[in-house]
Design a protein around this motif. Sequence first.
Motif, PDB file in Angstrom:
ATOM      1  N   GLU A 112       0.831  -1.199   0.000  1.00 50.69           N
ATOM      2  CA  GLU A 112       0.000   0.000   0.000  1.00 50.69           C
ATOM      3  C   GLU A 112       0.866   1.251   0.000  1.00 50.69           C
ATOM      4  O   GLU A 112       0.568   2.238  -0.691  1.00 50.69           O
ATOM      5  N   LEU A 113       1.952   1.223   0.765  1.00 53.19           N
ATOM      6  CA  LEU A 113       2.864   2.359   0.816  1.00 53.19           C
ATOM      7  C   LEU A 113       3.583   2.551  -0.517  1.00 53.19           C
ATOM      8  O   LEU A 113       3.884   3.685  -0.910  1.00 53.19           O
ATOM      9  N   ALA A 114       3.859   1.445  -1.215  1.00 50.26           N
ATOM     10  CA  ALA A 114       4.512   1.546  -2.521  1.00 50.26           C
ATOM     11  C   ALA A 114       3.588   2.236  -3.524  1.00 50.26           C
ATOM     12  O   ALA A 114       4.017   3.112  -4.281  1.00 50.26           O
ATOM     13  N   VAL A 115       2.314   1.840  -3.530  1.00 50.19           N
ATOM     14  CA  VAL A 115       1.332   2.490  -4.416  1.00 50.19           C
ATOM     15  C   VAL A 115       1.184   3.953  -4.034  1.00 50.19           C
ATOM     16  O   VAL A 115       1.179   4.843  -4.887  1.00 50.19           O
ATOM     17  N   PHE A 116       1.067   4.218  -2.745  1.00 50.53           N
ATOM     18  CA  PHE A 116       0.940   5.583  -2.247  1.00 50.53           C
ATOM     19  C   PHE A 116       2.128   6.439  -2.683  1.00 50.53           C
ATOM     20  O   PHE A 116       1.950   7.557  -3.198  1.00 50.53           O
ATOM     21  N   SER A 117       3.340   5.917  -2.520  1.00 52.78           N
ATOM     22  CA  SER A 117       4.544   6.670  -2.881  1.00 52.78           C
ATOM     23  C   SER A 117       4.584   6.957  -4.370  1.00 52.78           C
ATOM     24  O   SER A 117       4.995   8.047  -4.796  1.00 52.78           O
ATOM     25  N   SER A 118       4.142   5.988  -5.165  1.00 48.73           N
ATOM     26  CA  SER A 118       4.107   6.177  -6.611  1.00 48.73           C
ATOM     27  C   SER A 118       3.099   7.254  -7.001  1.00 48.73           C
ATOM     28  O   SER A 118       3.335   8.051  -7.918  1.00 48.73           O
ATOM     29  N   GLN A 119       1.970   7.290  -6.298  1.00 49.64           N
ATOM     30  CA  GLN A 119       0.960   8.311  -6.574  1.00 49.64           C
ATOM     31  C   GLN A 119       1.452   9.702  -6.158  1.00 49.64           C
ATOM     32  O   GLN A 119       1.214  10.684  -6.856  1.00 49.64           O
ATOM     33  N   ILE A 120       2.135   9.772  -5.033  1.00 50.15           N
ATOM     34  CA  ILE A 120       2.690  11.060  -4.592  1.00 50.15           C
ATOM     35  C   ILE A 120       3.737  11.542  -5.576  1.00 50.15           C
ATOM     36  O   ILE A 120       3.774  12.726  -5.944  1.00 50.15           O
ATOM     37  N   LEU A 121       4.589  10.632  -6.032  1.00 53.34           N
ATOM     38  CA  LEU A 121       5.594  11.018  -7.020  1.00 53.34           C
ATOM     39  C   LEU A 121       4.928  11.534  -8.283  1.00 53.34           C
ATOM     40  O   LEU A 121       5.361  12.546  -8.856  1.00 53.34           O
ATOM     41  N   ALA A 122       3.861  10.859  -8.720  1.00 50.18           N
ATOM     42  CA  ALA A 122       3.123  11.310  -9.908  1.00 50.18           C
ATOM     43  C   ALA A 122       2.571  12.712  -9.689  1.00 50.18           C
ATOM     44  O   ALA A 122       2.591  13.552 -10.594  1.00 50.18           O
ATOM     45  N   GLY A 123       2.098  12.960  -8.474  1.00 43.84           N
ATOM     46  CA  GLY A 123       1.584  14.287  -8.161  1.00 43.84           C
ATOM     47  C   GLY A 123       2.666  15.352  -8.249  1.00 43.84           C
ATOM     48  O   GLY A 123       2.421  16.450  -8.753  1.00 43.84           O
ATOM     49  N   THR A 124       3.854  15.021  -7.760  1.00 44.39           N
ATOM     50  CA  THR A 124       4.958  15.993  -7.857  1.00 44.39           C
ATOM     51  C   THR A 124       5.331  16.222  -9.318  1.00 44.39           C
ATOM     52  O   THR A 124       5.672  17.340  -9.704  1.00 44.39           O
TER      53      THR A 124
END
Length: 289
Positions: free
Chosen positions: A76-88
Motif C-alpha cells: 500500500e505504501l509503494a502504491v501511495f509513494s508512486s501516486q505522490i511522485l506522480a503528483g509531484t
Amino acid sequence: MRLTGRRQSSNVDDRRRSGGSGKGTSLGVGSLIIAGVVTWLLGGNPLDVLQQAGGLQTIIQDSNGDSYEPTPEEEELAVFSSQILAGTEDIWDKVFKDMGRSYIPPKLVLFTNKVQSGCGGASSSTGPFYCPADQSVYVDLSFFMNMKKVIGADGDFAYAYVIAHEVGHHVQYLLGTLDQANSLMDRQSETEANKTSVRLELQADFYAGLWAYHDNKYFQSLEAGDIEEALNAASKIGDDYLQQQAYGTTQPESFNHGTSAQRSKWLKKGITTGRIEDGDTFTPSYNNL
C-alpha cells in the motif's frame, strides 16, 4: 489525503526484492530502520551520510534473497509513494512551464535494507535521500512504518511531505541551487556550512509545501487534518527538538536542517502561498529565517 483514482508514476524503480530481507549480524533490521529515521531527522550532508552508510553494508547479510515478499502494508505504501511522485511530476511540470523551463522528473527507487546509488552504497540507516548523481530519490518504505514509533509523526500527508521534501532537493538540482550551495559549503567553516545547509533544507521544506498547495488546487487532495499532520512532522524534525530529545540539550552551531519553528514556518509558507518566488531562503539574514 484523497488519492482514489490518481495515477501512479512510471518513474519508479522497485528494487525491494533485490535487497533481500536479511537480518543484521550486529543490528536487527528494525534497529537499522529506526536508526535511519533518526539519521534523516538529525540531518547532515546527504553525501557524507552515504559515505558512512557504505560501511554499513557489511552488517547486512542477505539470508533469503529473492524469497523476500513485501507485506500488504508495504505494498500500500509503494502504491501511495508512486501516486505522490506522480503528483509531484504533474505539479512541478506546471510550475516549470510557468517559468519557461522544462521539468525532468526524478526516479523513485524503492529498496529494502541496502542499495547502490549513484552517490555510493547506502543502507536503511541512511534514511530517505536524494542523489543528484543519478537524479533519484531513495526510500526504504519501512521508514514510514517507523515514523510514528520514533518521533510520533504519522499520517499519509506526513509521509507525502517526506517524499516531496526529497523531490524538493531535485528541484534545487535542476535550478542549480544544490550545486551552488554544495560548492559554497566546501569553502566554508563547519559552522557556516551548517547554516548554508539549513537554508537548503528549509527551501526543500518550502518546495514540499508549494507542491501540496498546487496538488490540492488541481486535485482537491487534502483532507481535514492533513496540514496538521505535516506541520506536526515538521515540528518533530527540527534540530533543536531532536537534540533536546536525544541529548537533553541543544547546540545551535551544529544545526543543519533548521529548528522546529523554522521548518514548520517554511513548510506552511509553501502550503499557504504556492509561489516559487516566495521560497528564497538564501537572501534573508540567517536570524530571520
